[in-house]
Design an enzyme around this catalytic site. Structure first.
Site, PDB file in Angstrom:
ATOM      1  N   CYS A  43      33.087  35.552  44.873  1.00 19.52           N
ATOM      2  CA  CYS A  43      33.932  34.464  45.378  1.00 19.52           C
ATOM      3  C   CYS A  43      33.116  33.207  45.663  1.00 19.52           C
ATOM      4  CB  CYS A  43      34.668  34.920  46.636  1.00 19.52           C
ATOM      5  SG  CYS A  43      35.733  33.635  47.319  1.00 19.52           S
ATOM      6  N   CYS A  48      36.126  32.056  43.402  1.00 19.46           N
ATOM      7  CA  CYS A  48      37.072  31.185  44.133  1.00 19.46           C
ATOM      8  C   CYS A  48      36.497  29.822  44.517  1.00 19.46           C
ATOM      9  CB  CYS A  48      37.541  31.836  45.422  1.00 19.46           C
ATOM     10  SG  CYS A  48      37.384  33.611  45.536  1.00 19.46           S
ATOM     11  N   LYS A  51      35.224  27.555  41.532  1.00 20.62           N
ATOM     12  CA  LYS A  51      36.433  27.315  40.734  1.00 20.62           C
ATOM     13  C   LYS A  51      37.318  26.257  41.404  1.00 20.62           C
ATOM     14  CE  LYS A  51      39.979  29.053  41.846  1.00 20.62           C
ATOM     15  NZ  LYS A  51      40.459  30.406  41.644  1.00 20.62           N
ATOM     16  N   TYR A 178      44.801  34.958  35.317  1.00 21.99           N
ATOM     17  CA  TYR A 178      44.404  34.001  36.363  1.00 21.99           C
ATOM     18  C   TYR A 178      43.301  33.069  35.835  1.00 21.99           C
ATOM     19  CZ  TYR A 178      46.304  36.358  40.637  1.00 21.99           C
ATOM     20  OH  TYR A 178      47.083  36.876  41.637  1.00 21.99           O
ATOM     21  N   GLU A 182      43.499  29.073  34.883  1.00 19.63           N
ATOM     22  CA  GLU A 182      42.810  28.145  35.793  1.00 19.63           C
ATOM     23  C   GLU A 182      41.783  27.303  35.034  1.00 19.63           C
ATOM     24  OE1 GLU A 182      41.436  30.626  39.044  1.00 19.63           O
ATOM     25  OE2 GLU A 182      43.367  30.428  40.072  1.00 19.63           O
ATOM     26  N   HIS A 436      61.362  16.422  56.032  1.00 20.28           N
ATOM     27  CA  HIS A 436      61.853  15.506  55.013  1.00 20.28           C
ATOM     28  C   HIS A 436      60.995  14.242  54.935  1.00 20.28           C
ATOM     29  CE1 HIS A 436      64.856  13.894  52.327  1.00 20.28           C
ATOM     30  NE2 HIS A 436      64.898  12.781  53.028  1.00 20.28           N
ATOM     31  N   GLU A 441      60.990  21.530  51.666  1.00 15.26           N
ATOM     32  CA  GLU A 441      62.278  21.637  52.363  1.00 15.26           C
ATOM     33  C   GLU A 441      63.342  22.283  51.471  1.00 15.26           C
ATOM     34  OE1 GLU A 441      64.329  17.918  53.362  1.00 15.26           O
ATOM     35  OE2 GLU A 441      63.210  16.898  51.785  1.00 15.26           O
TER      36      GLU A 441
HETATM   37  P1  NDP Z   1      43.649  39.075  34.323  1.00 17.30           P
HETATM   38  O1  NDP Z   1      43.814  40.558  34.356  1.00 17.30           O
HETATM   39  O2  NDP Z   1      44.380  38.251  35.310  1.00 17.30           O
HETATM   40  O3  NDP Z   1      44.005  38.535  32.883  1.00 17.30           O
HETATM   41  C1  NDP Z   1      43.379  39.025  31.747  1.00 17.30           C
HETATM   42  C2  NDP Z   1      44.004  38.389  30.530  1.00 17.30           C
HETATM   43  O4  NDP Z   1      43.292  38.799  29.377  1.00 17.30           O
HETATM   44  C3  NDP Z   1      45.445  38.802  30.303  1.00 17.30           C
HETATM   45  O5  NDP Z   1      46.140  37.738  29.723  1.00 17.30           O
HETATM   46  C4  NDP Z   1      45.283  39.976  29.333  1.00 17.30           C
HETATM   47  O6  NDP Z   1      46.419  40.179  28.523  1.00 17.30           O
HETATM   48  C5  NDP Z   1      44.160  39.447  28.477  1.00 17.30           C
HETATM   49  N1  NDP Z   1      43.414  40.490  27.780  1.00 17.30           N
HETATM   50  C6  NDP Z   1      42.831  41.574  28.276  1.00 17.30           C
HETATM   51  N2  NDP Z   1      42.192  42.256  27.318  1.00 17.30           N
HETATM   52  C7  NDP Z   1      42.381  41.573  26.174  1.00 17.30           C
HETATM   53  C8  NDP Z   1      41.975  41.757  24.835  1.00 17.30           C
HETATM   54  N3  NDP Z   1      41.226  42.792  24.487  1.00 17.30           N
HETATM   55  N4  NDP Z   1      42.353  40.826  23.919  1.00 17.30           N
HETATM   56  C9  NDP Z   1      43.110  39.788  24.282  1.00 17.30           C
HETATM   57  N5  NDP Z   1      43.531  39.546  25.529  1.00 17.30           N
HETATM   58  C10 NDP Z   1      43.166  40.438  26.465  1.00 17.30           C
HETATM   59  O7  NDP Z   1      42.079  38.881  34.405  1.00 17.30           O
HETATM   60  P2  NDP Z   1      41.200  37.610  34.736  1.00 17.30           P
HETATM   61  O8  NDP Z   1      39.917  37.884  34.057  1.00 17.30           O
HETATM   62  O9  NDP Z   1      41.928  36.344  34.447  1.00 17.30           O
HETATM   63  O10 NDP Z   1      41.031  37.711  36.305  1.00 17.30           O
HETATM   64  C11 NDP Z   1      40.609  38.941  36.903  1.00 17.30           C
HETATM   65  C12 NDP Z   1      41.188  39.114  38.268  1.00 17.30           C
HETATM   66  O11 NDP Z   1      40.495  38.292  39.189  1.00 17.30           O
HETATM   67  C13 NDP Z   1      42.655  38.687  38.418  1.00 17.30           C
HETATM   68  O12 NDP Z   1      43.560  39.646  37.978  1.00 17.30           O
HETATM   69  C14 NDP Z   1      42.740  38.451  39.892  1.00 17.30           C
HETATM   70  O13 NDP Z   1      42.943  39.674  40.546  1.00 17.30           O
HETATM   71  C15 NDP Z   1      41.372  37.890  40.229  1.00 17.30           C
HETATM   72  N6  NDP Z   1      41.395  36.402  40.283  1.00 17.30           N
HETATM   73  C16 NDP Z   1      42.128  35.792  41.258  1.00 17.30           C
HETATM   74  C17 NDP Z   1      42.198  34.419  41.320  1.00 17.30           C
HETATM   75  C18 NDP Z   1      43.044  33.747  42.373  1.00 17.30           C
HETATM   76  O14 NDP Z   1      43.398  34.394  43.359  1.00 17.30           O
HETATM   77  N7  NDP Z   1      43.417  32.484  42.201  1.00 17.30           N
HETATM   78  C19 NDP Z   1      41.470  33.575  40.393  1.00 17.30           C
HETATM   79  C20 NDP Z   1      40.737  34.314  39.396  1.00 17.30           C
HETATM   80  C21 NDP Z   1      40.714  35.673  39.363  1.00 17.30           C
HETATM   81  P3  NDP Z   1      47.548  41.233  28.952  1.00 17.30           P
HETATM   82  O15 NDP Z   1      48.352  40.569  30.000  1.00 17.30           O
HETATM   83  O16 NDP Z   1      48.278  41.477  27.698  1.00 17.30           O
HETATM   84  O17 NDP Z   1      46.829  42.454  29.449  1.00 17.30           O
END
Ligand code: NDP
Length: 463
Positions: A43, A48, A51, A178, A182, A436, A441
């Site tokens: 983080c 976090c 980012k 995510y 982002e 407001h 709201e």
């Molecule tokens: P996510 O699990 O959120 O997203 C992964 C993405 O990659 C999805 O779109 C998934 O598709 C895709 N994917 C996975 N494997 C493949 C593949 N082999 N080929 C193509 N696409 C693929 O992971 P992130 O890495 O974005 O983030 C990890 C975690 O970190 C988040 O889930 C969250 O818990 C945490 N996080 C939180 C944040 C916040 O609170 N603002 C910010 C950043 C991270 P599909 O949906 O089809 O599986």
């Protein structure tokens, strides 16, 4: 009774591990903690915090453009990437220092080394053996590409994104989660051309369907190119550039390919088998609801247990565990359901509670949706709509889920999270006086049901 070096040893100096160690030491326990990289974990160092700094950096160009609608003669000017990275690094260094001072101040012994289990109560930490009565695994996770993609070594993952030497001119983002959404917003806001490739028809699988649609539309309106229902077939080098071939044969040329396709728990090489700690098929430490592993004196919290991978959840787990093990009274409790969360995309979104798809499993729902251009963008002329959605259980009138896309949404959703944790009904929202003029709201002035979502077949059958 065996004589241990520590009452508690924490592996991993990230948000959850540090909180657990500090609170336990505050309760009088003899606590040690090991961190092999930088204090503060994902983080603080590669998640976090940097980012959010980069998200904020990416907003100023847009704000300068929007200010013209208010009479300012402003233009975005030139962004200095190296200056942003230097300012960001200074802030991270400051936070690293705060973490070490907090640990030292609470009497925790810090080990700047890797810790590996050599037995159920023993670890090798930086070449020497350390024993502890109880052990907490809080090693977090790391980005991964599974299964491998041809040419993936030509791309980067999120850990590398904070140290790029220059802003890439053209970015292909792979993944619609995510991190993908982002960073697409960050690079685009700073001036790059961005293509996002994701394998679902909409980004952010698992989020409310209407919210996902609004996000895809909002992101495309800002100028980010979306490639839904596609995967990356291969990446090739073309001089300094990269050629990305999608599953439909489309080729995109870019300067940076960014894989944001998920994270895996960081358990490899930890010696968990020496300690008899079980992992699941993804390598996550298996825990029960109280963070206990297959060994009653070993615990795991945060991303390494791969439940709800959010920093505040890891912190809550760490604090609760330390209270429970060493505190004098009842541990402070946290509501881990529902948990409000935000995606700092452009536009950002936030959510708390159930999606419509989840809610109808419990019965028929009243769905309230508002979609409008907020005052700022009526003035700025920017195509940027706000979408707000509330899901209300028809029978009890309890608010089951709240979802929103638009400016300031993360700040707004925290308060709504309190309302949902307290079990608020639609009537509680209705009798709340609005502030407001705000977008927020709208949540207390939604009067007309947009549509009724019937209960899902399965739950009807069960009734
Ligand atoms: P996510 O699990 O959120 O997203 C992964 C993405 O990659 C999805 O779109 C998934 O598709 C895709 N994917 C996975 N494997 C493949 C593949 N082999 N080929 C193509 N696409 C693929 O992971 P992130 O890495 O974005 O983030 C990890 C975690 O970190 C988040 O889930 C969250 O818990 C945490 N996080 C939180 C944040 C916040 O609170 N603002 C910010 C950043 C991270 P599909 O949906 O089809 O599986």
């Amino acid at each position: 009774m065996a004589d241990f070096d520590y009452d508690l040893f924490v592996i991993g100096g990230g948000s959850g591990g540090v909180r657990c160690a500090r609170i336990a030491a505050g309760h009088g326990a003899r606590v040690g903690i090991a961190e092999e990289a930088r204090w503060g974990g994902t983080c603080v160092n590669v998640g976090c915090v940097p980012k959010k700094i980069m998200v904020q950096a990416s907003e100023y160009g847009r704000l300068a453009e929007d200010s013209r609608g208010f009479g300012w003669d402003a233009s975005p000017g030139v962004h200095d990437w190296a200056s942003l990275i230097a300012h960001k690094d200074r802030e991270i260094l400051r936070l690293n220092g705060i973490y070490t001072r907090m640990l030292d101040g609470s009497g925790v012994t810090r080990h700047e080394a890797r810790a590996v289990f050599t037995g159920p109560h023993a670890l090798e930490v930086g070449g020497r053996t350390v024993t502890a009565e109880r052990i907490v695994i809080a090693t977090g996770g790391l980005p991964a590409i599974q299964p491998p993609i041809e040419g993936m070594h030509l791309g980067i993952m999120s850990d590398d994104a904070f140290e790029l030497p220059a802003l890439p001119r053209r970015v292909v983002m792979v993944g619609g989660g995510y991190i993908g959404m982002e960073f697409a917003g960050i690079f685009h806001g700073l001036g790059a051309e961005v293509d996002v490739v994701y394998r679902q028809p909409l980004p952010l699988r698992g989020f409310d369907h209407d919210l996902r649609e609004a996000l895809a539309q909002g992101v495309a309106e800002q100028g980010i190119r979306l490639h839904p229902s596609q995967t990356v077939h291969r990446v090739e080098a073309a001089g300094d550039a990269r050629r990305v071939t999608l599953s439909n044969g489309h080729v995109i040329e870019a300067d940076l390919v960014f894989f944001a396709v998920g994270r895996v728990p960081k358990t490899a090489g930890l010696g968990l088998e020496e300690a008899g700690v079980a992992t699941d098929s993804r390598g996550a430490v298996v825990v029960d609801a109280r963070n206990v592993t297959s060994q009653p004196h070993i615990f795991a919290l945060g991303d390494v247990s791969n439940k709800l991978n959010l920093t505040p959840v890891a912190i809550a787990e760490g604090h609760h565990l330390a209270d429970r093990l060493f505190g004098p009274g009842q541990p402070r409790t946290w509501a881990l359901d529902p948990v409000a969360t935000a995606v700092f995309s452009n536009p950002p979104l936030a959510t708390v509670g159930l999606t419509e798809e989840q809610a109808v499993q419990h019965g028929a729902m009243d769905i309230y949706i508002a979609q409008f251009t907020p005052m700022r963008h009526v003035m700025s002329g920017r195509a940027r709509k706000t979408m707000m959605k509330m899901i209300v259980d028809q029978a009890s009138q309890r608010v089951m889920g709240v979802h929103m896309l638009g400016d300031d949404v993360a700040e707004m959703m925290q308060g709504i999270g309190v309302a949902l944790v307290a079990g608020a009904t639609k009537q509680d929202f209705d009798r709340t006086i609005g502030i407001h003029p705000t977008s927020a709201e709208e949540f207390v002035t939604m009067r007309t049901v947009t549509r009724v979502a019937p209960a899902a077949q399965a739950s009807r059958a069960a009734e």
